[in-house]
Design an enzyme around this catalytic site. Structure first.
Site, mmCIF file in Angstrom:
data_model
loop_
_atom_site.group_PDB
_atom_site.id
_atom_site.type_symbol
_atom_site.label_atom_id
_atom_site.label_comp_id
_atom_site.label_asym_id
_atom_site.label_seq_id
_atom_site.Cartn_x
_atom_site.Cartn_y
_atom_site.Cartn_z
ATOM 1 N N GLU A 1 32.786 -71.015 -19.699
ATOM 2 C CA GLU A 1 33.482 -69.762 -20.005
ATOM 3 C C GLU A 1 34.783 -70.002 -20.765
ATOM 4 O O GLU A 1 35.287 -69.123 -21.447
ATOM 5 C CB GLU A 1 33.756 -68.983 -18.722
ATOM 6 C CG GLU A 1 34.722 -69.673 -17.769
ATOM 7 C CD GLU A 1 34.828 -68.932 -16.433
ATOM 8 O OE1 GLU A 1 34.106 -67.956 -16.209
ATOM 9 O OE2 GLU A 1 35.656 -69.375 -15.612
ATOM 10 N N ALA A 2 35.295 -71.228 -20.653
ATOM 11 C CA ALA A 2 36.534 -71.571 -21.365
ATOM 12 C C ALA A 2 36.350 -71.490 -22.884
ATOM 13 O O ALA A 2 37.324 -71.497 -23.634
ATOM 14 C CB ALA A 2 36.994 -72.972 -20.970
#
Lengths: 260, 300, 300, 260
Positions: free
Chosen positions: A54-55
């Site tokens: 998700e980063a």
């Protein structure tokens, strides 16, 4: 150190979760236990698995197991690094994620998940981390795998807060709402615990399909807050292989952070 | 850093120190603590240790976030105690979203939109506890999705690998939502590992994420993101994150840490001295991993 | 190119050959003409010469656009004649937006959103002639702005400097809305100047705009964007754009050009041979303008 | 070739438009005449002017005059190159553009602009390029400059299609609508033609404030489709300097594309 005859319940859980990723293509990696399970899968049953963090990383090739899901090792050598609005918008919400792999603090029989609070939201007994990306993963990933340890506190009849939707009040209900709401995901399909492997039956309810070596039905029932459904062809999970254990103990988690 | 924070961060401001695990400006957070700012609303997807420390120091009255934890380790004790009401004289108001919701809020702010639409929150309790998460009907067909409101920080503070004196800023590695948080803000502080000549920026314009046009101050602060990391410059100090867990669990220990490591040091330089050259050296990456060169070509 | 177009572009499809002045795949456009595709809906912000040629060749029934012209030169005669009804047997339906409206449509498609909100169109006649541009009320306050619907091409075709065999694609220079158009599409064709090893891509992941995951075909076609340009590789052939003006003004001349330069050549190689080495050499940039190298660092 | 004693009406127009950019900081460059006027300003009265091109460039330093507003020379050496969704969203709609510089096919007394069609939209006499970015520039740029040649066909009582809003039906009307609608821009402030320079009066109507050398009020009135308002202190535009003419003739437009 890698005696396959002895392994911990956590090791069995991680191995079983990793195996569940065989034949999957694109996996959204959640923080904590999913992180080690997915990295084990990449080294064993799913070498071509595309890891999405998700980063903002697609096609990560972590040279080491990242403690956090944001770590420089998931960037160097990755296929693409993008802003988070693109990652959540163009990848997840667009429907490109096959499996979202989540952990949870509380789960109910229908796979609805709570990672927000224990007790009342305004006056919590315990404040948990909250959604992070879990809420949108549960809605937009094509399917969701859950990995968590069993206990009466975590496998409950009614969760205190619904952070991430599962099969809602049951399959019929959930299928209609997901279809009418234009959700891309079909919801939770696999739950792996320290005692066994669960799938969801036609009512959308969790069903124990495989018991880990050493685990008993009694132990399962003692750690679930509802009368759990058990498959008529209950299987036993094959134990971890020497190689799976070696990877966990020597490469992925030598410090025992996940397996203690 | 002292002047940038003194001039641009005001009591009562909404402040966003952004950077998703990468490039978190602990240097700015500690300076805000030292200057005793008050009643701040702190916004961040992941409050992380920097906000646990700032909130323990009493600079904030409200927290806007989407994931509250010490990534890969555990909880954030100082924030948790205040949310759970264990520190009655320091109540902490919270406003909670999901990651995409927070990213969408910054994006709406950056684009000057009154809302950002997204496919989240369906059948969850988040809109129940946060009335700012609202349904919105599509003007095409009868589909209803959700919207989040714009987030427009008074000040956004980001850390970057490099910038020119004019504030043209370049970042590589994780981009998080720094660009969105900066364009959404009224004032922007950029903290960099290295100040570079304008020509370095102009040699690779696709690498620029923020133009000097929106930057109010550029602060040069090598190692300013420790214990978080800077791609290519230093690694995440996981030991620090692990060590923080027991400290954070105990209010007295947390306050003692602040006295020793924030109030007790002479600015960032003092912090780094105290940390020690050996600790810092151990965080340098191994071999280099060069990007390679692309050619923009000269067109006259 | 032949196979990619034959397999992935079907009669009746909505096709977007994107690239804002930069990286326009004329090679794909000409191949679509040669294969006699029909009833296409062509989407592009700026139809440019490529769509003037394709529409003159009769491949399209509809055009979706935001600016119709030969940039810096004048009009697009073939399209204009059909819009103005001068070619009765080849009517052309149009659907018109502004640039931000088109970009927003691709973005909504890329994000799987039912609409994209924007602050355009107030007090203009555009929503009057295009009922798909609709007002939308903010759920916060009573502000009303406008929305455009998602654009989801059946096929998006883009040209890029380089890609790996797997389709991981990198671009520098103007980015236009290729990323959005590609993520919005059902099928994606990437045409590149150069096929590179996967390691070249992975050495600079921030440079990747499209992952192989969404790419259905990679075609290697150096000079495939001529007469548009490729940053660092070749210049815009302004002479070609100027020369097109008189040709485009005359339907017979336009058809003759298509016979000579599209149907009359053996694929792109034949087109380049006919153009001649000297013409191509004159389009090479002067000195190199290298981006410089950044270090991602090795973390083990 | 650069005899300042003789200059064309187009040269005077471009020079006057360039001078209007003195003291401006960020300018959104439209296609055509604005392109050369802005590039002349950058070399004369506004060296620090930040050139923004809708193609996705901020801080361009064109080494040559680009024929098109999308050209490799606006990229090499620029401060930032971004996607168009960012350029239009984060820069223009965010309110970072001080001046939007537009051309036009038709304009009315209130500065409303048509670049879409002459005649009926469904059955046009002449199909024009359309909006491109003009519609959003007119709404979101802090102010709008217009550069165009005068003629009865272009300066009309009523435009055939409103592509880009100006002062609508008049200042009172426009101010209220822009304020209530949350528009960031105040609309058109300067119109430069081949005959003179116009600003907008308190009624939001175009007023001739400066007449170019050689131009007459008669010529102005003959080429405007309404009874044009003329300033009581009508000035004469200073003629182009030798340097301004040299830049246009030798550096910016040696081919005479814009000045023919």
């Amino acid at each position: 150190m890698t005696d396959p005859a002895t392994f911990s319940k956590s090791e069995m859980m991680i191995v079983a979760a990793a195996r569940a990723l065989a034949d999957q293509r694109v996996c959204f990696v959640g923080v904590g236990l999913p992180n080690i399970a997915v990295n084990l899968a990449k080294r064993t049953v799913a070498p071509d698995l595309e890891l999405v963090y998700e980063a903002g990383v697609f096609g990560a090739r972590p040279a080491r197991l990242p403690l956090s899901i944001g770590d420089p090792t998931i960037v160097t050598g990755a296929t693409a690094v993008v802003s988070m609005v693109e990652l959540f918008g163009y990848y997840l919400q667009r429907g490109l994620i096959d499996v979202g792999f989540l952990g949870a603090a509380q789960i109910d029989r229908f796979g609805n998940i709570n990672t927000t609070v224990i007790g009342d939201y305004a006056h919590p007994t315990t404040r948990l981390p909250g959604s992070g990306g879990a809420c949108e993963i549960a809605i937009n990933a094509r399917e969701v795998f859950v990995i968590m340890r069993q206990s009466r506190r975590s496998f409950v009849e009614t969760i205190d807060f619904r952070t991430s939707p599962g099969n809602l009040g049951g399959a019929a209900d959930a299928d209609r709402i997901r279809r009418e709401g234009g959700w891309l995901g079909r919801g939770p399909t696999v739950v792996v615990t320290d005692l066994g492997i669960y799938h969801f039956d036609e009512r959308g309810e969790m069903r124990l399909d495989s018991l880990h070596p050493g685990a008993t039905l009694e132990a399962v029932r003692e750690t679930i807050g509802w009368d759990v459904s058990v498959s008529s062809e209950l299987a036993e999970t094959p134990p971890p292989s020497a190689e799976e254990l070696r990877l966990i103990r020597e490469e992925l988690d030598p410090g025992g952070v996940y397996t203690k | 850093m002292h002047d940038a924070v003194a001039d641009l961060v005001r009591d009562g401001d909404t402040v966003a120190i952004e950077g998703f695990t990468h490039l978190i400006s602990f240097a700015a957070g500690h300076e805000i603590i030292r200057q005793g700012k008050r009643n701040l609303t702190l916004a961040r997807l992941t409050p992380d240790l920097v906000y646990d420390q700032m909130i323990a120091a009493g600079v904030a009255r409200k927290l806007v976030f989407s994931w509250l934890g010490n990534p890969g380790v555990g909880g954030l004790g100082a924030i948790r105690r205040r949310i759970e009401g264990e520190i009655p004289d320091q109540p902490l108001e919270i406003e909670e979203y999901s990651h995409f919701g927070m990213v969408g809020r910054y994006t709406a702010g950056a684009m000057n939109l009154p809302f950002f639409p997204l496919r989240s929150y369906f059948q969850t309790d988040l809109p129940v506890v946060n009335p700012l998460i609202r349904p919105i009907r599509s003007p095409y067909g009868d589909e209803t999705i959700y919207a989040v409101p714009p987030l427009r920080p008074d000040v956004t503070i980001i850390h970057a690998q490099r910038a020119s004196a004019a504030g043209d800023t370049q970042v590589w590695g994780l981009l998080g939502c720094q660009k969105e948080a900066a364009f959404a803000a009224d004032r922007v502080i950029v903290v960099v590992e290295e100040l570079v000549d304008e020509d370095v920026i102009r040699a690779d314009p696709n690498r620029t994420i923020i133009p000097g046009l929106i930057v109010d101050a550029v602060v040069v602060e090598p190692w300013g993101a420790h214990p978080s990391y800077v791609q290519g410059a230093y690694d995440r100090d996981n030991r620090f994150y692990l060590d923080w867990d027991p400290i954070s669990r105990d209010e007295a220990a947390t306050q003692a840490w602040l006295r020793e490591w924030v109030h007790g040091v002479e600015g960032r330089a003092g912090y780094l001295d105290k940390l020690g050259a050996e600790r810092l050296a151990s965080l340098r990456p191994g071999a280099a991993a060069p990007s390679g060169i692309v050619d923009y070509g000269s067109y006259r």
